[in-house]
Design an enzyme around this catalytic site. Structure first.
Site, PDB file in Angstrom:
ATOM      1  N   LYS A 100       0.811  -1.226   0.000  1.00 41.95           N
ATOM      2  CA  LYS A 100       0.000   0.000   0.000  1.00 41.95           C
ATOM      3  C   LYS A 100       0.842   1.273   0.000  1.00 41.95           C
ATOM      4  CE  LYS A 100      -4.171  -1.904   0.185  1.00 41.95           C
ATOM      5  NZ  LYS A 100      -5.084  -1.785  -0.971  1.00 41.95           N
ATOM      6  N   GLU A 122      -9.980   5.443   3.257  1.00 39.91           N
ATOM      7  CA  GLU A 122     -10.727   4.333   3.823  1.00 39.91           C
ATOM      8  C   GLU A 122      -9.738   3.218   4.089  1.00 39.91           C
ATOM      9  OE1 GLU A 122     -10.200   4.776   0.663  1.00 39.91           O
ATOM     10  OE2 GLU A 122      -9.356   2.793   0.237  1.00 39.91           O
ATOM     11  N   SER A 389       1.766  -9.691  -0.835  1.00 40.93           N
ATOM     12  CA  SER A 389       1.472  -8.255  -0.804  1.00 40.93           C
ATOM     13  C   SER A 389       1.683  -7.615   0.561  1.00 40.93           C
ATOM     14  CB  SER A 389       0.040  -8.017  -1.273  1.00 40.93           C
ATOM     15  OG  SER A 389      -0.860  -8.786  -0.493  1.00 40.93           O
TER      16      SER A 389
END
Lengths: 408, 262
Positions: A100, A122, A389
């Site tokens: 991210k 969010e 990830s």
């Protein structure tokens, strides 16, 4: 310095910003947001033409976030499965623990260019919230993160991390109190505060330009991985696997391989507890095209067009729609989408932890689970490349509850 | 058919259909028309109403929960059309329920039900080409939103594609009542006038006769939504129609006295 230059070269500006991926994508938002979306689109296009932007981003990705991430040959996992060689792209080693941060650094720099000092976001699993809070701390920006009450409960550690970083975490109790509802609340905030606020959307979702822009910021995963596998093996993998919630890590991992027609691209959705509507988040199995939160894509919905509730053990995959570019890749057949159940993701987590000493995020464990399923039947010369990830530290509470490990 | 406003300012009333239930929605709608509403916006409940404030969110959640569908809203429109032939009827929806039914099926059913116009909250002018073509085929008017954040080039486009009236959003924000009508509102209506001869209805945050009187100075119509939906929430199903009727009559009262011909 050489490494840094190389990253810079690997972030080529994307010439066109399409907004449509075949039939999917587009802009389905209240009129109030249109000016902000167009402003963002223009700022992004301008940033792409500005070498100073890409060099600052490359600098941060290298010195702050820790890129490039390794591509690691998982020899003991490979041996235990007795089939294809398994390589892991280690996005879990990035600062803040997941991919991210790639997108947050990019959008943070853009927000600064647009002189917007208030950032909203969010979060589902909390990884995007943590990455956003981190970037806001780094740039001295105000940060508000919307998070479903249910997700706050299951990802408590990340809630504390965000607060520690100076972010305000706002609990969302409407609807299913998960990611979808957090996005609704963030969009409402943006509609109210659009003149001063940048919405730092965390996945390849929402209205144009987000799906394209977030994909571009995540492309670096596949760019590095493709180079690394060629260095390690002298050839491309048989398949690239990634979990798909909104789909940002997956599109990042896939994108560079799309022209390599002999490389299978396998997206793994959350199969949850079973195939009944409401029990999973496998949009390509139970969903149909529709509009949710700004974009036209596959959506889990009932026959009246109401959005279904979803379930996954991993908060980051627990969402009723999927990035529109994945919808296009699905329909064209270029990528395949399968699902892994809660149970198989949990088992894959344990397997990777015990064979390699690597604890994947429960989200990423879905991709590991599919590799575990297909590797044994493959040839020993075949290669699977899994995008890990994120790391699983955040999931310790859930793992302890679900696995009930006793003196193991 | 076409929308027209009998009075100045015209009065547009928004209702979330199916809150508290379909039968009560019909009684409330009739009471609203009889109290002076020129146009009804029949709100289709949606699970994810991201442009709405808490009041309409709650109403929508109740209506979804009791199973209200787009088809029910169209059936109600049909009943209202029979009983009150001259009222303007607008289907007010998020896009997904319409897509699910199918654009063509929806438009055909809406035309048959006597609906005049359609407003889709999350459909902007640029994405509307096919939608407008289908609506046109079924003699339905497309209504679009204009926002204080819309630059002039967008207002020009919105004016070009709208029919019936243009819904001008009084302030940057989501739906909901407020103390005063925002200063943004007059400026937006003034800018919009340069691009259109259509009536301009102003909505978002209008909740009392004082607001209505102020807005009447520059807009052609007012939209009252959340204030009425909140009133329905606070009333029992039996009382709600009469309460809404009284509320709407009070909105008009000072307007009627000001504009009365001596």
């Amino acid at each position: 310095m050489a490494e840094q230059n190389r990253i810079e070269l690997e972030m080529p500006p994307v010439a066109t910003v399409p907004g449509r991926f075949d039939a999917y994508g587009g802009r389905y938002v209240p009129e109030t947001l249109m000016a902000a979306l167009q402003e963002l689109e223009a700022a992004y296009a301008e940033a792409q033409r500005d070498p100073a932007f890409s060099s600052e981003l490359a600098h941060l990705l290298h010195h702050y976030a820790g890129r490039p991430t390794p591509l690691y040959f998982a020899s003991r996992l490979t041996e235990s499965l007795g089939g294809a060689k398994i390589y892991l792209k280690r996005e879990d080693l990035l600062h803040t623990g997941a991919h991210k941060i790639n997108n947050c650094l990019g959008q943070g720099l853009l927000a600064r260019r647009m002189a917007k000092r208030r950032i909203i976001a969010e979060t589902g699993a909390g990884q995007h919230g943590v990455a956003t809070a981190t970037v806001c701390a780094l740039f001295g920006m105000e940060c508000i993160v919307y998070m479903g009450q249910e997700d706050m409960r299951r990802q408590e550690l990340n809630v504390y991390r965000m607060r520690l970083l100076g972010a305000e975490v706002r609990s969302v109790s409407t609807g299913s109190a998960t990611l979808k509802d957090a996005i609704n609340e963030a969009m409402r905030d943006w509609v109210v505060n659009v003149r001063t606020t940048h919405y730092l959307l965390g996945s390849v979702l929402g209205a144009h330009p987000y799906p394209t822009m977030v994909r571009d910021f995540q492309r670096v995963i596949g760019v590095e991985a493709r180079r690394q596998i060629l260095e390690a093996e002298g050839r491309l993998p048989n398949a690239v696997l990634a979990c798909v919630g909104g789909g940002s890590n997956a599109i990042g991992a896939f994108y560079e391989f799309i022209p390599d027609r002999n490389v299978r691209l396998i997206g793994v959705e959350a199969g949850g507890r079973g195939p009944a509507l409401g029990e999973h988040a496998a949009r390509f199995q139970g969903g149909s095209p529709g509009v949710l939160q700004g974009t036209y894509s596959y959506v889990l919905q009932d026959d009246a067009g109401q959005i279904s509730s979803t379930h996954s053990v991993s908060a980051g995959l627990d969402y009723a729609s999927v990035g529109p570019e994945h919808a296009a890749l699905h329909d064209s057949g270029r990528a395949e989408y399968v699902s892994a159940s809660d149970e198989s993701a949990l088992q894959a987590t344990v397997r990777l932890a015990r064979t390699e000493g690597i604890l994947p995020a429960l989200e990423s464990a879905h991709a590991v689970a599919e590799a575990v399923r297909i590797a044994p039947a493959m040839d020993r010369n075949d290669i699977l490349l899994i995008n890990v990830s994120g790391r699983g530290d955040k999931d310790m509470g859930i793992l302890a509850r679900e696995l009930k490990l006793q003196g193991a | 058919m076409a929308i027209h406003f009998q009075n100045h300012p015209g009065l547009v009333v928004y209702l979330t259909i199916g809150d508290p239930d379909l039968a009560t929605s019909k009684k409330i709608a009739l009471a609203a028309i009889d109290a002076g509403a020129d146009v009804l916006e029949l709100g289709v409940p949606f699970s994810d109403p991201l442009a709405d404030g808490p009041v309409i969110q709650r109403a929508s959640e109740r209506a979804v929960h009791n199973g209200t569908r787009l088809e029910d809203v169209l059936a109600l429109a049909s009943a209202l059309r029979k009983e009150r032939p001259s009222v303007g009827l607008v289907v007010f929806s998020y896009l997904n329920p319409i897509l699910r039914l199918g654009l063509e099926s929806f438009a055909a059913a809406a035309e048959k039900s006597g609906v005049d116009a359609v407003l889709v909250t999350d459909l902007i002018a640029e994405e509307s080409e096919e939608y407008r073509a289908v609506l046109r085929k079924h003699r339905l008017q497309p209504i679009f939103l204009a926002a204080p954040t819309s630059p002039d080039h967008r207002l020009a486009r919105i004016a070009e594609v709208s029919e019936g009236f243009i819904y001008a959003i009084s302030r940057v924000g989501i739906t909901g009542a407020q103390q005063q009508v925002a200063g943004d509102a007059r400026e937006l209506v003034t800018r919009l006038r340069r691009f259109t001869k259509l009536p301009i209805a102003l909505g978002f945050g209008i909740s009392n006769a004082a607001h209505v009187a102020v807005v009447a100075e520059y807009a052609d119509a007012v939209v009252v939504g959340s204030a009425i939906v909140a009133l329905i929430e606070q009333s029992s199903a039996e009382e709600a129609p009469a309460e809404v009727g009284k509320f709407i009559a009070a909105l008009r009262a000072p307007v009627a006295s000001e504009t009365a011909v001596p």
